[in-house]
Design a protein around this motif. Structure first.
Motif, short mmCIF file in Angstrom:
data_model
loop_
_atom_site.label_atom_id
_atom_site.label_comp_id
_atom_site.label_asym_id
_atom_site.label_seq_id
_atom_site.Cartn_x
_atom_site.Cartn_y
_atom_site.Cartn_z
N HIS A 82 -44.47 -28.51 117.19
CA HIS A 82 -43.28 -29.35 117.25
C HIS A 82 -42.49 -29.11 118.53
O HIS A 82 -42.08 -30.06 119.19
CB HIS A 82 -42.40 -29.10 116.02
N VAL A 88 -44.22 -36.60 119.57
CA VAL A 88 -44.55 -37.61 120.56
C VAL A 88 -45.99 -38.11 120.34
O VAL A 88 -46.28 -39.29 120.51
CB VAL A 88 -44.37 -37.03 121.98
N ARG B 437 -35.74 -27.07 127.00
CA ARG B 437 -36.25 -28.36 126.58
C ARG B 437 -36.37 -28.45 125.05
O ARG B 437 -36.94 -29.39 124.51
CB ARG B 437 -37.63 -28.62 127.22
N ASP B 442 -32.52 -30.34 116.54
CA ASP B 442 -33.81 -30.87 116.14
C ASP B 442 -34.65 -29.80 115.45
O ASP B 442 -35.40 -30.09 114.52
CB ASP B 442 -34.55 -31.42 117.37
N LYS B 538 -34.30 -38.83 120.47
CA LYS B 538 -34.54 -40.05 121.26
C LYS B 538 -33.35 -40.99 121.33
O LYS B 538 -33.09 -41.60 122.36
CB LYS B 538 -35.75 -40.79 120.69
N SER B 581 -40.67 -44.70 126.39
CA SER B 581 -40.71 -44.34 124.97
C SER B 581 -40.04 -42.98 124.73
O SER B 581 -40.06 -42.46 123.63
CB SER B 581 -42.16 -44.31 124.48
N CYS B 583 -40.83 -40.00 125.57
CA CYS B 583 -41.71 -38.93 125.10
C CYS B 583 -41.48 -37.64 125.87
O CYS B 583 -41.84 -36.56 125.40
CB CYS B 583 -43.17 -39.36 125.18
#
Lengths: 156, 598
Positions: A82, A88, B437, B442, B538, B581, B583
């Motif tokens: 994860h 993704v 990062r 999350d 996102k 997107s 990603c």
């Protein structure tokens, strides 16, 4: 598929409750899911209410009551994967195949599922198609990998 | 060439994914065709994991002490011609030691291995797990003979108690105490269970031990069974670990053949056997009472533990259940004695612990260190620091029941008690390193999602409480966060941890509590500024390329799966936000730190 087939699997085991999970797993392995008739036959064999077996079949993730596709894509969503962006990969697969985890493509070629850890954290993010492991998968590699399994890829 | 050479090829899951089976077959084929005198013939053996999965596949050549990393099938011919036939070292396949800044002949010279102390993993990667003779040559089954013929049952339990061994599955309950309690109950039959349902995401030491050294687990179980008077054992192994199941099955067959299992073991009059039970893919089955329910053939739901399973466990009978790593420690304690073991580690946490060092760390893999080693040593000296030398943010220890530890605690000693004080826990030893990062909100969301799926649903606080917390965090991550959310989260977390039935629920709020404690800034940023600084959530993320930093190398463009990056070589690139997107491939690949999060 004929009834004899699953009876053969069931009758390999003694008539004892503790073998229920093992029998269900063998059925799953053989058919890629557990057919309703097999569940009924097992209920009769072990003298267990079918509701109990249904509850087991829905409780354990390894068991499924609906048929799966020809190729099973398992994306690892363990913690290590994860943090190395496995979500993704799931998004990318969704984009290519138009299926979400737990679903099967209309042509029956792919089933997408996630697993909570394959224990292959060192090669994260990891993905398995059938028995083949793919390590350090990047979103841009997904299409190439899928092509090897002959799926029609939606080029959006 | 005078000495018999042995070539070890790692065939553990990690290396297999990198194609080690092909290399193994290729070496076997080449060696067989060499037509060398049998007395000096080279033997090729598959082994378990040597720990540094990151650099696999690994090939070791003994007695030369040469280790080759990242070996490809095309390297095999050269290995045969140079190393096996002439004893020459192929420099380019050696491990590059970043601290020493040179290649080292044996992996044992590297910082990654030098700082480790392998007890539970003593044989993993060193022997052929499918060959019982290999295990026997490394003191295998000597402890069993010692226990059966030179120690009383009480002595064995006493030895384990005095060693200070604590359960390696997470809670750290003293193993000797568990055995003693079970022994004191006069009710038969008794059972011995191995918990191989390693469900913590990010931990794979149990898989590695079962795949790489199954006999040590089996021997540990037999010794315990003898000590407490059990005649039947079960090894409950996770369904996802197909290789571990095969390896354990083979080991059981061999152990029976050699008389270590079955009736009248080694003529001692004691009988014991072990049966493998495959798990069904449910995390909660790693909880002891749920695991036992699953062996009995029911849905794996836990029960309240006012009566311990040492008293009433499997089928209501006294049962000792230990984790794989705990079992693997038993034979060596019996062999070397409790004083030897208790000299290692800290005052209250004895011996070593295996960690799976994963995530954003350079040397990912399995490491075993004495209890009390600092996080800094683990992550920086053994792990080699953060990938791409990015900034360290935190480390998550203990899986879904554990917590995230921030930078200011890097000098924390890793043992059961210190981790608990820092609002984390040992757990099974998953250690997930996170950098800038990684979004900590999350991470909390990830664990809540995991736990909401894995909650068995039997008790309300766990089933509903986790779901409510997940709803709130989903809102925060998707830009709908409200000022009162943090307070509500704290309140629900407290209720869930107090009112849940089993360990899963009681510890479920830990990831939320610890991230709120150490990383509340990030929560606030999500709620008030609608910004995710890590660029993970996102809905709150927009990537852009910094004009001053971009060198126009085109790497981001090449790696973008959405074809959202434009720009000519050596000129500034830009991101089309309508196509992006989000990603994050661009930010991960850029070598010039030019991709930024708005």
């Amino acid at each position: 598929m004929d009834i004899l087939n699953f009876n053969e699997i069931i009758e390999k085991y003694p008539k004892e409750k503790r073998y229920t999970l093992a029998i269900l797993q063998d059925l799953q392995m053989n058919f890629n899911y557990i057919p309703k008739d097999a569940l009924k036959a097992l209920s009769h064999y072990l003298d267990t209410p079918i509701s109990k077996l249904y509850s087991m079949a829905t409780f354990y993730k390894a068991l499924s009551l609906s048929p799966k596709g020809k190729n099973i894509i398992t994306v690892c969503d363990g913690t290590a994967c994860h943090v190395r962006s496995s979500s993704v990969l799931i998004d990318e697969l969704h984009k290519c195949l138009d299926i979400k985890p737990g679903e099967t493509t209309k042509d029956g070629i792919f089933t997408l599922q996630t697993v909570n850890c394959l224990g292959s954290c060192a090669i994260a993010p990891a993905m398995v198609i059938n028995d083949k492991y793919y390590g350090k998968v990047t979103p841009s590699a997904i299409k190439e990998i899928l092509k090897q399994y002959g799926g029609e890829i939606d080029e959006r | 060439m005078s000495d018999k050479r042995v070539v070890y090829v790692c065939c553990d899951t990690g290396c297999l994914a990198n194609g080690s089976m092909e290399i193994f077959n290729e070496i076997v084929k080449n060696v067989e065709s060499l037509n060398i005198d049998l007395s000096v013939k080279t033997i090729v053996k598959p082994t378990g994991c040597n720990g540094l999965c990151e650099k696999g596949p690994v090939v070791k050549i003994e007695p030369d002490g040469i280790s080759y990393f990242k070996v490809k099938a095309s390297d095999v011919e050269e290995i045969i011609n140079k190393t096996i036939l002439k004893g020459e070292v192929i420099n380019r396949l050696l491990y590059y030691e970043p601290v020493l800044k040179r290649r080292v002949k044996s992996h044992k010279e590297s910082e990654f291995f030098k700082r480790q102390l392998k007890i539970a993993l003593r044989n993993v990667g060193e022997i052929d797990p499918e060959n019982i003779e290999d295990y026997k040559n490394n003191m295998g089954y000597l402890a069993l003979e010692k226990a059966l013929f030179h120690m009383s049952r009480k002595d064995i339990i006493e030895e384990i108690s005095k060693s200070g061994l604590r359960g390696r599955g997470g809670a750290g309950f003293p193993t000797g105490t568990k055995w003693k309690q079970c022994d004191s109950i006069d009710s038969f039959p008794k059972y011995v269970v191995c918990n191989g349902d390693e469900g913590d995401p990010g931990a794979f030491m149990d898989r590695s031990i079962m795949e790489g050294d199954p006999h040590s687990v089996i021997e540990g179980m037999i010794i315990c069974a003898y000590a407490i008077g059990a005649n039947q054992g079960f090894a409950y192994i996770r369904d996802e670990y197909s290789l571990a199941i095969i390896s354990m099955e083979k080991a059981l067959i061999d152990a029976r053949k050699y008389g270590y299992l079955g009736d009248d073991i080694l003529g001692s009059g004691f009988s014991f056997d072990i049966q493998i039970v495959r798990g069904g893919g449910a995390f909660v089955c790693g909880e002891s009472t749920a695991l036992m329910a699953s062996i009995e053939g029911s849905v794996g739901e836990p029960r309240a533990k006012y009566i311990h399973s040492v008293e009433k466990g499997l089928w209501g009978q006294p049962t000792v259940l230990n984790n794989v790593e705990t079992w693997a420690n038993v034979p060596i304690i019996i062999n070397n004695g409790c004083e030897w073991f208790s000299a290692i580690g800290t005052k209250k946490s004895k011996g070593t612990k295996v960690f799976s060092l994963v995530g954003k760390v350079k040397n990912t893999g399995l490491v075993e260190v004495p209890m009390g080693t600092s996080l800094r040593e683990l992550i920086y000296d053994i792990g080699g620091g953060i990938i791409g030398d990015r900034k360290f943010k935190g480390v998550q220890i203990g899986g879904p029941s554990g917590g995230c530890i921030p930078e200011e605690y890097l000098d924390l000693s890793v043992d059961y008690d210190s981790l608990k004080e820092a609002d984390s826990m040992m757990g099974s030893g998953g250690m997930i390193v996170m950098d800038d990062r990684t979004c900590m909100v999350d991470v909390a969301r990830y664990y809540l999602k995991f736990l909401s799926e894995e909650s068995c649903g039997k008790c309300v606080p766990c089933r509903e409480g986790i779901k409510r917390m997940l709803d709130i965090i989903n809102d925060i991550c998707e830009g709908r966060g409200k000022e009162e959310d943090i307070e509500t989260l704290k309140e629900v977390a407290e209720t869930v941890s107090e009112a849940s039935l089993c360990g899963l629920g009681k510890s479920a709020p830990n990831p939320v509590i610890s991230t709120l404690k150490y990383f509340q800034e990030e929560y606030k940023e999500h709620i008030f500024n609608k910004r995710c600084r890590a660029g993970v959530c996102k809905e709150l993320t927009t990537f852009y390329i910094d004009a001053d930093m971009c060198r126009g190398c085109g790497l981001c463009k090449m790696n973008c799966p959405s074809e959202a990056i434009f720009g000519d070589l050596k000129k500034m690139h830009f991101i089309d936000i309508n196509k992006c997107s989000k990603c994050g491939s661009c930010i991960n690949t850029c070598n010039f730190d030019a991709v930024k999060v708005r």
